[in-house]
Design a protein around this motif. Structure first.
Motif, mmCIF file in Angstrom:
data_model
loop_
_atom_site.group_PDB
_atom_site.id
_atom_site.type_symbol
_atom_site.label_atom_id
_atom_site.label_comp_id
_atom_site.label_asym_id
_atom_site.label_seq_id
_atom_site.Cartn_x
_atom_site.Cartn_y
_atom_site.Cartn_z
ATOM 1 N N GLN A 5 14.918 19.952 31.289
ATOM 2 C CA GLN A 5 13.357 19.600 31.561
ATOM 3 C C GLN A 5 12.933 20.919 31.845
ATOM 4 O O GLN A 5 13.308 22.305 32.178
ATOM 5 C CB GLN A 5 13.690 18.649 32.917
ATOM 6 C CG GLN A 5 14.648 17.648 32.997
ATOM 7 C CD GLN A 5 14.725 16.622 33.658
ATOM 8 O OE1 GLN A 5 13.598 16.245 34.768
ATOM 9 N NE2 GLN A 5 15.940 16.176 34.167
ATOM 10 N N GLY A 6 11.491 20.306 32.616
ATOM 11 C CA GLY A 6 9.866 21.311 32.975
ATOM 12 C C GLY A 6 9.904 22.161 32.131
ATOM 13 O O GLY A 6 8.336 23.183 31.714
ATOM 14 N N VAL A 7 9.573 20.827 30.853
ATOM 15 C CA VAL A 7 8.849 22.162 28.890
ATOM 16 C C VAL A 7 8.261 21.293 28.590
ATOM 17 O O VAL A 7 8.907 19.372 28.666
ATOM 18 C CB VAL A 7 9.971 22.598 28.608
ATOM 19 C CG1 VAL A 7 10.760 24.149 29.162
ATOM 20 C CG2 VAL A 7 10.957 21.507 28.110
ATOM 21 N N LYS A 8 6.906 21.485 27.790
ATOM 22 C CA LYS A 8 6.404 20.152 26.928
ATOM 23 C C LYS A 8 7.812 20.701 25.861
ATOM 24 O O LYS A 8 7.786 21.173 25.297
ATOM 25 C CB LYS A 8 5.474 20.947 26.171
ATOM 26 C CG LYS A 8 4.321 20.920 27.415
ATOM 27 C CD LYS A 8 2.687 21.398 26.901
ATOM 28 C CE LYS A 8 1.942 21.220 27.960
ATOM 29 N NZ LYS A 8 0.386 20.913 27.515
ATOM 30 N N VAL A 9 7.151 18.998 25.026
ATOM 31 C CA VAL A 9 7.872 18.415 24.081
ATOM 32 C C VAL A 9 7.511 17.656 23.113
ATOM 33 O O VAL A 9 6.467 17.399 23.716
ATOM 34 C CB VAL A 9 9.080 18.296 24.202
ATOM 35 C CG1 VAL A 9 10.042 18.272 24.912
ATOM 36 C CG2 VAL A 9 9.129 16.498 25.377
ATOM 37 N N ASP A 10 7.467 17.385 21.586
ATOM 38 C CA ASP A 10 6.661 17.049 20.956
ATOM 39 C C ASP A 10 7.993 16.038 19.602
ATOM 40 O O ASP A 10 8.673 16.628 19.805
ATOM 41 C CB ASP A 10 6.496 18.389 19.678
ATOM 42 C CG ASP A 10 6.528 17.500 18.161
ATOM 43 O OD1 ASP A 10 5.158 16.432 18.190
ATOM 44 O OD2 ASP A 10 6.273 18.705 16.993
ATOM 45 N N LEU A 11 7.010 14.892 20.357
ATOM 46 C CA LEU A 11 8.016 13.355 19.684
ATOM 47 C C LEU A 11 7.647 12.885 18.308
ATOM 48 O O LEU A 11 7.659 12.568 17.815
ATOM 49 C CB LEU A 11 7.761 12.345 21.093
ATOM 50 C CG LEU A 11 8.625 12.490 22.144
ATOM 51 C CD1 LEU A 11 7.562 11.405 22.744
ATOM 52 C CD2 LEU A 11 9.602 11.863 22.026
ATOM 53 N N GLY A 12 6.880 14.442 18.029
ATOM 54 C CA GLY A 12 6.235 13.975 16.542
ATOM 55 C C GLY A 12 5.262 12.507 16.065
ATOM 56 O O GLY A 12 5.046 11.974 14.891
ATOM 57 N N GLY A 13 5.044 12.355 17.679
ATOM 58 C CA GLY A 13 3.678 10.717 17.458
ATOM 59 C C GLY A 13 4.066 10.034 18.752
ATOM 60 O O GLY A 13 5.182 10.503 19.723
ATOM 61 N N ASN B 228 -2.538 9.902 9.112
ATOM 62 C CA ASN B 228 -2.165 11.124 9.347
ATOM 63 C C ASN B 228 -0.620 11.654 8.983
ATOM 64 O O ASN B 228 -0.518 12.706 8.956
ATOM 65 C CB ASN B 228 -1.883 11.804 11.009
ATOM 66 C CG ASN B 228 -4.080 11.325 11.596
ATOM 67 O OD1 ASN B 228 -4.680 11.191 10.451
ATOM 68 N ND2 ASN B 228 -3.829 11.274 12.331
ATOM 69 N N LYS B 229 -0.153 10.828 9.071
ATOM 70 C CA LYS B 229 1.858 10.330 8.629
ATOM 71 C C LYS B 229 1.676 10.346 6.963
ATOM 72 O O LYS B 229 2.749 10.163 7.059
ATOM 73 C CB LYS B 229 2.561 9.957 9.594
ATOM 74 C CG LYS B 229 2.636 10.555 10.952
ATOM 75 C CD LYS B 229 3.700 9.525 11.845
ATOM 76 C CE LYS B 229 4.178 9.927 13.153
ATOM 77 N NZ LYS B 229 4.656 11.211 13.588
ATOM 78 N N TYR C 205 0.863 -0.691 0.021
ATOM 79 C CA TYR C 205 -0.176 0.010 0.400
ATOM 80 C C TYR C 205 0.845 1.413 -0.081
ATOM 81 O O TYR C 205 -0.298 2.491 -0.160
ATOM 82 C CB TYR C 205 -0.837 -0.177 1.470
ATOM 83 C CG TYR C 205 -1.596 -1.166 1.356
ATOM 84 C CD1 TYR C 205 -2.641 -0.805 0.969
ATOM 85 C CD2 TYR C 205 -1.959 -2.262 1.726
ATOM 86 C CE1 TYR C 205 -4.270 -1.801 0.636
ATOM 87 C CE2 TYR C 205 -2.991 -3.535 1.582
ATOM 88 C CZ TYR C 205 -4.171 -2.489 0.948
ATOM 89 O OH TYR C 205 -4.935 -3.780 1.255
ATOM 90 N N LEU C 206 2.023 1.176 0.476
ATOM 91 C CA LEU C 206 3.464 2.014 0.428
ATOM 92 C C LEU C 206 4.051 2.967 -0.639
ATOM 93 O O LEU C 206 4.142 2.329 -1.498
ATOM 94 C CB LEU C 206 4.208 1.749 1.964
ATOM 95 C CG LEU C 206 3.206 1.396 3.450
ATOM 96 C CD1 LEU C 206 3.641 1.424 4.031
ATOM 97 C CD2 LEU C 206 1.996 2.695 3.513
#
Length: 735
Positions: A697-705, A99-100, A52-53
Motif C-alpha cells: 500500500q501507499g503508492v499509486k497504481v495503474d489498473l489499465g482502465g 481508446n483500447k 464492429y470488432l
C-alpha cells in the motif's frame, strides 16, 4: 451443477480478483466447479457490438446466457453489484474501450439516420437496469443474518445525533405525478396488446405492438405531468431559499433510465432557467442536453466563444438561488452535476443516518430539502424524518431488524418499464388496446412522460406465499406495503387478502408511510419485522433499513429462489464503489467490504449441498458460516485508511479461519486431514502475509482502465502476497 460467479464493475470486480481464486481453491476440494460470467458494463457493450470488432475482441453475450441459466432447476448463481449505467457512464465506457482499440460507434444522442437509430436502440438495452430483470426469475428474500446483526449491535457504527429542531424535510408532488395518475386493470385472459398514441390532431401511432399479457396479471399505466413538475421544482427551490435549506434532488436515473434522466433534466432547466433562456441558441448549437447534468454542460461550453459570459451567469445563479447540496464540495460537484451521482435509495438513507443533513459548497453539514418528485415512495423517507422528530436518534445497539420479501419475478414492476415508457410528442391520448378493447387510457400534454408496468399472476402468488413462509419461519410480524389509493396496489391487495384467506392467515396491509412508521416502532422496541413489498420498494428498503441498522447495506444476505427451482445469491450494494476505486488508484488500498460475497457463497454452498446431496459441500458451508462468525468477532472488515488492513487482508483472514474450522470438524475426515497442514501453514505465516499486504500500500497504481481493467495489472495489484498465493495454489492443486 456448477456455481456461476459474475464478473462486474468497480470495487466488487477488484475484490473478485482477490477473492475468487480463494473460493475456487477451497471449493475444488469438494469437486465443485466455479465458472465466471462477465456481465460488466464493458462486457455488455462488447457483446452487443461484436459486428464492429476484431475476432480476438469479441465475447459471448454472457447476460443472455445467464438469462437462460436462471430458468433451469440447477441454476446456482452468485451475483456481485454491476453498474446500472447512466448515459454519461455509458459514454465514458465507450470512450475508454475505443481508446483500447475497440472500434465501437459513439452513442448518438439525436440519431440522424436509421443506422444511428439502430445503434442508439442497442445502447439503450445496455443502459440502466439491463441486468437485473433478466436474472431475477424469482422473488427476493433479503435479510440480515443473526451473526451480522449481533455484531452490529455489539459494534455499532458512529451515530450522528438527530436534532429535533432540524428543518430537514422531504418534498414531493401532491398532484400530477406518477402516483396520482395511475390506472390499473386485472387482465381477463391471455392476449397480445399494443400501446398506442393518438394525438389531438388525429395522428395515430403504435408505440409497442407486442405487449404479451396473461390472465390475471396486473397491468398498470400512468404519466408525469411535466408542467406541474416544473411548477413543483420552482416552488421547492424558492422554499429552500426562504428556509435556508439545501436544495437536493433524489432520483433513480440509473435504473429508471428513460423517465428519471428527463425528470433530472427538468430540475436543471428550472434551477438554471435564466441561463437556458439567455443562451438558448448557443446551447442548441453545442448540443447541450440538460438530462445529462451540469457536468456535460460545463464540458461543452469549453469550446464556446461565450464561455466566460455563460460561466459568469452560471455563478450568478449559484449565488442567488437556493444553495444546492454537494456531491463533492472540494471539486465543486453539485447535486445537479451528473444524474447517476445521487441515487435515491443510497443517498436518502445516508442523509437520514447523518442527522438529516447533507453538505454545502464549503463542505459544511446543513439541513436539507430532499426533493423526490413522485410521491409513490417519497413518503417512506418522510416517515423516517417524522419518526426522528418524534422519537429521536435511532440507536443501532438496540434496534431490531427489517427483512424484506420483494416482488420481482418475471420482470414484475420492472424498473422504469423501459420498453413501455414514452414521451408525448404532442397533446393527445395514450392507450393500451387488446383485441379492439381499450384497457387503459390517459390524456396527456406534449412532453408528459408515460409508462406502463406488468406483474404476472404466478409471480405475485409466489411472492405472497414467500412472505407467508418467511413469517411462519421467523415468527416476526409481517406487513404487506400496499397503498389502496394506488390503482395497481388496490388490485394487488385484493389478491393478497384472497390468498391469506385461502391459507388461513392474518397479516397487515398498510400504505408505505404507515408501514414504515410501524416498522420503525417495532425495531425501536428491539423486535424484528418483515416488509413484503413490490419491486421498487424492495430495492429502496433493502438500502434504507440496513443503513439505519448496520451503517451499510453491503452486509445483507440476499437470496432469490427462482420460480423453476434454481437460486441466485446477490451480494452487497455498491453505492460507494467509485470513491473506493479512486482510493485504490491513489493509495493502493481497497476498503470494499466483501462480507456480502462471503454470505452469498455460504448460502450458495448450502443450496449446492441440498440439491446435489454433497456432504463435502455441506461441511464447507457449515465451516464457512463459522469462519464468517469468527471474522466478524475479530473485526477483520477493511479499514478505510491506507497502510491498514484492507479488502485483500480481509480475504486472507477468512481463508485462515475457514481452513482452521475445516481442520477441526469431524464430518469429513478427508477434508480434515488435508486442511490440518494448510491451517498450520496459514496461521504460522499470518504476520508475514499481513505485512506483505500492508507493504503493497501507499503508492499509486495503474489498473489499465476503469470500465475494463487490464487483467494482469489488476490481478497483480489485488494479489500482492506471494506467500498467501502459494498456499492458495496448494489448496487448489488437482488431486
Amino acid at each position: 451443477m456448477h456455481i456461476t460467479y459474475t464478473l462486474t464493475d468497480e470495487s466488487p470486480a477488484l475484490a473478485t480478483y482477490s477473492f475468487l481464486p480463494i473460493a475456487q481453491a477451497f471449493l475444488s476440494r469438494a469437486n465443485i466447479v466455479v465458472k465466471t460470467s462477465d456481465i460488466s458494463l464493458s462486457g455488455r457493450i462488447i457483446a452487443n457490438f461484436s459486428e464492429y470488432l476484431k475476432n480476438d475482441q469479441k465475447c459471448e453475450d454472457a447476460l443472455e446466457n445467464l438469462g437462460e441459466l436462471v430458468k433451469k432447476a440447477d441454476a446456482n448463481l452468485i451475483k456481485t453489484p454491476n453498474i446500472s449505467a447512466s448515459i454519461p457512464q455509458l459514454k465514458a465506457a465507450i470512450k475508454e474501450l475505443q481508446n483500447k482499440g475497440y472500434i465501437l460507434p459513439n452513442y448518438p444522442d439525436e440519431p440522424k439516420n436509421d443506422e444511428e437509430a439502430k445503434i442508439k436502440a442497442k445502447y439503450q438495452k445496455i443502459l440502466g437496469s439491463a441486468v437485473n430483470p433478466v436474472l431475477r426469475q424469482g422473488n427476493s428474500d433479503r435479510r440480515s443474518t443473526k451473526a451480522v446483526k449481533e455484531y452490529a449491535k455489539n459494534n455499532p457504527y458512529r451515530v450522528t445525533p438527530f436534532d429535533k429542531k432540524s428543518k430537514t424535510k422531504v418534498s414531493y408532488m401532491k398532484e400530477g405525478d406518477f402516483f396520482s395518475n395511475e390506472k390499473a386493470v386485472l387482465v381477463e385472459k391471455d392476449c397480445v396488446a399494443s400501446i398506442e398514441f393518438v394525438s389531438n390532431s388525429g395522428k395515430s401511432e403504435v408505440l409497442k405492438s407486442d405487449l404479451k399479457l396473461e390472465k390475471n396479471e396486473i397491468l398498470d399505466a400512468t404519466f408525469m405531468d411535466v408542467e406541474k413538475l416544473k411548477a413543483f421544482y420552482e416552488k421547492e427551490i424558492e422554499f429552500s431559499k426562504q428556509e435556508d435549506l439545501l436544495f437536493s434532488l433524489h432520483l433513480k436515473a440509473t435504473m429508471m433510465k428513460v423517465s428519471d434522466p428527463i425528470l433530472f433534466g427538468y430540475a436543471v432547466k428550472v434551477f438554471f432557467k435564466d441561463l437556458f433562456a439567455e443562451f438558448k441558441d448557443e446551447f442548441e448549437e453545442l448540443g447541450v442536453n440538460p438530462n445529462n447534468g451540469l457536468s456535460e454542460l460545463l464540458s461543452k461550453i469549453e469550446n464556446s466563444k461565450k464561455k466566460d459570459e455563460i460561466l459568469k451567469k452560471y455563478q450568478e445563479i449559484l449565488n442567488t438561488r437556493a444553495e444546492i447540496s454537494m456531491v463533492n464540495s472540494d471539486k465543486g460537484i453539485t447535486n445537479l452535476h451528473v444524474p447517476s451521482d445521487v441515487i435515491v435509495d443510497a443517498s436518502m438513507p445516508a442523509m437520514l443516518k447523518n442527522a438529516g443533513r447533507l453538505w454545502d459548497k464549503d463542505g459544511k453539514e446543513k439541513d436539507t430539502n430532499a426533493v423526490i418528485p413522485d410521491q409513490t415512495y417519497a413518503t417512506i423517507y418522510e416517515a423516517v424524518v417524522e419518526d426522528l422528530h418524534k422519537n429521536g436518534t435511532l440507536n443501532p445497539k438496540v434496534l431490531g431488524t427489517v427483512a424484506n420479501v420483494g416482488l420481482m419475478a418475471r420482470k414484475a414492476q420492472e424498473y422504469g418499464s423501459h420498453d413501455k415508457t414514452f414521451v408525448a410528442k404532442e397533446d393527445g391520448v395514450f392507450k393500451i388496446v387488446a383485441e379492439g378493447k381499450t384497457l387503459l387510457e390517459h390524456k396527456v400534454r406534449k412532453g408528459d412522460i408515460y409508462r406502463a408496468n406488468q406483474a404476472k399472476f404466478d409471480a405475485v402468488l409466489n411472492w405472497i406465499d414467500l412472505g407467508i413462509e418467511r413469517a411462519d419461519l421467523t415468527g416476526s410480524e409481517a406487513i404487506f406495503w400496499l397503498d389502496s389509493k394506488r390503482a395497481s396496489n388496490e388490485i394487488m391487495a385484493s389478491l393478497v387478502k384472497q390468498r391469506l384467506k385461502e391459507k388461513g392467515k392474518e397479516m397487515s396491509i398498510l400504505a408505505p408511510k404507515e408501514a414504515c412508521l410501524r416498522s420503525l416502532e417495532l425495531i425501536r422496541a428491539g423486535k424484528d419485522v418483515i416488509s413484503i413489498t413490490g419491486n421498487v420498494l424492495r430495492d429502496y428498503l433493502t438500502d434504507l433499513f440496513p443503513i439505519l441498522e448496520l451503517g451499510t447495506s453491503a452486509k445483507m444476505l440476499s437470496v432469490v429462489p427462482m420460480l423453476n427451482g434454481g437460486a441466485m445469491f446477490e451480494t452487497g450494494a455498491g453505492g460507494s464503489a467509485p470513491k473506493q476505486v479512486e482510493q485504490l488508484v491513489e493509495e493502493n488500498h481497497l476498503r470494499w467490504d466483501s462480507l456480502g460475497e462471503f454470505l452469498a457463497l455460504q448460502a450458495s454452498l448450502e443450496f449446492y449441498a441440498n440439491k446435489c446431496s454433497n456432504n463435502k459441500a455441506k461441511v464447507l458451508a457449515t465451516c464457512l458460516d463459522e469462519a464468517i462468525g469468527e471474522w466478524l468477532e475479530n473485526n477483520k472488515a477493511p479499514s478505510r485508511k491506507v497502510n491498514e488492513d484492507d479488502n485483500r487482508t480481509s480475504h486472507f483472514y477468512l481463508a485462515m479461519y475457514l481452513a482452521n474450522h475445516l481442520a477441526k470438524q469431524a464430518n469429513d475426515m478427508e477434508l480434515q486431514s488435508f486442511f490440518k497442514d494448510i491451517a498450520l501453514e496459514l496461521s504460522s505465516n499470518e504476520e508475514k502475509i499481513r505485512q506483505e499486504f500492508i507493504d503493497a500500500q501507499g503508492v499509486k497504481v495503474d489498473l489499465g482502465g476503469y470500465y475494463k481493467f487490464d487483467d494482469k495489472k489488476a490481478n497483480d495489484i489485488m494479489r500482492p502476497s506471494k506467500t498467501f498465493n502459494s498456499i492458495v495454489a496448494k489448496i487448489g492443486q488437482k488431486r
